[in-house]
Design a protein around this motif. Structure first.
Motif, PDB file in Angstrom:
ATOM      1  N   SER A 128       0.853  -1.194   0.000  1.00  0.00           N
ATOM      2  CA  SER A 128       0.000   0.000   0.000  1.00  0.00           C
ATOM      3  C   SER A 128       0.881   1.233   0.000  1.00  0.00           C
ATOM      4  O   SER A 128       2.101   1.152   0.158  1.00  0.00           O
ATOM      5  N   ASP A 129       0.259   2.391  -0.159  1.00  0.00           N
ATOM      6  CA  ASP A 129       1.008   3.643  -0.102  1.00  0.00           C
ATOM      7  C   ASP A 129       1.473   3.886   1.332  1.00  0.00           C
ATOM      8  O   ASP A 129       0.655   3.921   2.259  1.00  0.00           O
ATOM      9  N   PRO A 130       2.773   4.065   1.543  1.00  0.00           N
ATOM     10  CA  PRO A 130       3.274   4.276   2.901  1.00  0.00           C
ATOM     11  C   PRO A 130       2.792   5.607   3.476  1.00  0.00           C
ATOM     12  O   PRO A 130       2.600   6.590   2.758  1.00  0.00           O
ATOM     13  N   ARG A 131       2.607   5.623   4.776  1.00  0.00           N
ATOM     14  CA  ARG A 131       2.329   6.849   5.510  1.00  0.00           C
ATOM     15  C   ARG A 131       3.554   7.123   6.374  1.00  0.00           C
ATOM     16  O   ARG A 131       4.058   6.209   7.037  1.00  0.00           O
ATOM     17  N   GLY A 132       4.030   8.339   6.373  1.00  0.00           N
ATOM     18  CA  GLY A 132       5.219   8.581   7.174  1.00  0.00           C
ATOM     19  C   GLY A 132       5.621  10.022   7.246  1.00  0.00           C
ATOM     20  O   GLY A 132       4.965  10.916   6.715  1.00  0.00           O
ATOM     21  N   GLY A 133       6.719  10.238   7.925  1.00  0.00           N
ATOM     22  CA  GLY A 133       7.316  11.551   8.077  1.00  0.00           C
ATOM     23  C   GLY A 133       8.816  11.391   8.129  1.00  0.00           C
ATOM     24  O   GLY A 133       9.361  10.412   7.605  1.00  0.00           O
ATOM     25  N   GLU A 134       9.498  12.324   8.779  1.00  0.00           N
ATOM     26  CA  GLU A 134      10.951  12.269   8.798  1.00  0.00           C
ATOM     27  C   GLU A 134      11.443  11.075   9.608  1.00  0.00           C
ATOM     28  O   GLU A 134      11.148  10.931  10.788  1.00  0.00           O
ATOM     29  N   GLY A 135      12.151  10.190   8.935  1.00  0.00           N
ATOM     30  CA  GLY A 135      12.798   9.074   9.609  1.00  0.00           C
ATOM     31  C   GLY A 135      11.945   7.858   9.843  1.00  0.00           C
ATOM     32  O   GLY A 135      12.408   6.905  10.472  1.00  0.00           O
ATOM     33  N   ALA A 136      10.706   7.797   9.327  1.00  0.00           N
ATOM     34  CA  ALA A 136       9.865   6.625   9.581  1.00  0.00           C
ATOM     35  C   ALA A 136       8.718   6.561   8.587  1.00  0.00           C
ATOM     36  O   ALA A 136       8.279   7.577   8.048  1.00  0.00           O
ATOM     37  N   GLU A 138      15.794  11.221   4.078  1.00  0.00           N
ATOM     38  CA  GLU A 138      14.862  11.363   2.955  1.00  0.00           C
ATOM     39  C   GLU A 138      13.927  10.160   2.915  1.00  0.00           C
ATOM     40  O   GLU A 138      14.372   9.011   3.043  1.00  0.00           O
ATOM     41  N   LEU A 139      12.633  10.418   2.741  1.00  0.00           N
ATOM     42  CA  LEU A 139      11.640   9.363   2.577  1.00  0.00           C
ATOM     43  C   LEU A 139      11.095   9.422   1.158  1.00  0.00           C
ATOM     44  O   LEU A 139      10.592  10.455   0.714  1.00  0.00           O
ATOM     45  N   ASP A 140      11.209   8.300   0.447  1.00  0.00           N
ATOM     46  CA  ASP A 140      10.712   8.200  -0.923  1.00  0.00           C
ATOM     47  C   ASP A 140       9.907   6.912  -1.012  1.00  0.00           C
ATOM     48  O   ASP A 140      10.467   5.822  -1.174  1.00  0.00           O
TER      49      ASP A 140
END
Length: 206
Positions: free
Chosen positions: A104-112, A155-157
Motif C-alpha cells: 500500500s502507499d506508505p504513511r510517514g514523516g521524517e525518519g519513519a 529522505e523518505l521516498d
C-alpha cells in the motif's frame, strides 16, 4: 562494539528483515564504498542477536541486529545498529532501508513510515535530523562536528528511507540505528520504531 574473541562464529547472511508484508532490505555506502550485501564475518550472541563485520582499507563496519522488546503490546520488532570506524577520513556515511514491494502507499514523516493491509501493519524507522543533531551536540553515537553539516539528513521516498550522513574523520566512529516492527492490522508498529538506542544496544548485547 563487542569482544569477538568471546563469541561464536556463524555463517554470514544478508541483513534483510523478514516481515509479514515483505522483506526490508538495507544498503550501505561509506566513503564511496558500496558495502556488499553479505558480511565478511558473523558472530552469534547469547541474546540471539548477531554481529556482522565488513572490512575495507578505509573503514570497518560492524552491524548488530536482532529482536528487541517494544513497549507496545502485540508488536514484534527487530533493530539493526550500524557502526562505522574510520581508518581513513570518510566523505560520507549513507544507509538505506527499503520495504520491497510494499502492499500500500506508505504513511510517514521524517525518519519513519508505516504500511498496512487487512492482515498486518509494518513500521520502519530510525533517527530524524533533530535526534541526530541532539546526539552530535551531546557527544553520543555520532561525531560532534556533524552538527554543522546535518541539514536534510533523512529522505523518505515511498517505502525507502535514506540517511545521507556527513563524513567521519580518521579514528572517529558513528552509529545509526533502524528498527523494523510489525503487528496485526490493529496494532501500532509505527510507535515501536521510536527507540532508545542505548537501551536497545544493551538488550542486544546481553
Amino acid at each position: 562494539m563487542l569482544d569477538t574473541e568471546l563469541l561464536s562464529r556463524t555463517p554470514p547472511r544478508v541483513l534483510d528483515v523478514v516481515t509479514p508484508l515483505g522483506d526490508v532490505r538495507f544498503a550501505v555506502r561509506v566513503g564511496g564504498w558500496d558495502v556488499p550485501a553479505r558480511p565478511e564475518l558473523t558472530w552469534g550472541l547469547g541474546s540471539g542477536s548477531r554481529l556482522c563485520r565488513w572490512r575495507h582499507r578505509s573503514v570497518r563496519l560492524d552491524v548488530l541486529s536482532g529482536a528487541t522488546t517494544p513497549e507496545q503490546p502485540g508488536v514484534t520488532r527487530e533493530t539493526v545498529i550500524f557502526r562505522v570506524l574510520a581508518r581513513e577520513a570518510l566523505s560520507e556515511f549513507v544507509v538505506q532501508a527499503e520495504l520491497a514491494d510494499p502492499p500500500s502507499d506508505p504513511r510517514g514523516g521524517e525518519g519513519a513510515f508505516t504500511v498496512g493491509t487487512a492482515d498486518a501493519a509494518v513500521g520502519v524507522g530510525g533517527p530524524g535530523a533533530e535526534m541526530l543533531l541532539h546526539c552530535s551536540r551531546t557527544g553520543q553515537h555520532v561525531p560532534p562536528y556533524w552538527s554543522e553539516h546535518l541539514g536534510a539528513a533523512v529522505e523518505l521516498d515511498g517505502a525507502r528511507l535514506t540517511w545521507q550522513l556527513p563524513g567521519v574523520e580518521r579514528g572517529d566512529y558513528a552509529e545509526l540505528w533502524v528498527s523494523v516492527a510489525w503487528s496485526g492490522p490493529d496494532g501500532d508498529p509505527g510507535r515501536a520504531v521510536d527507540i532508545d538506542p542505548v537501551r536497545v544496544l544493551r538488550e542486544l548485547t546481553q
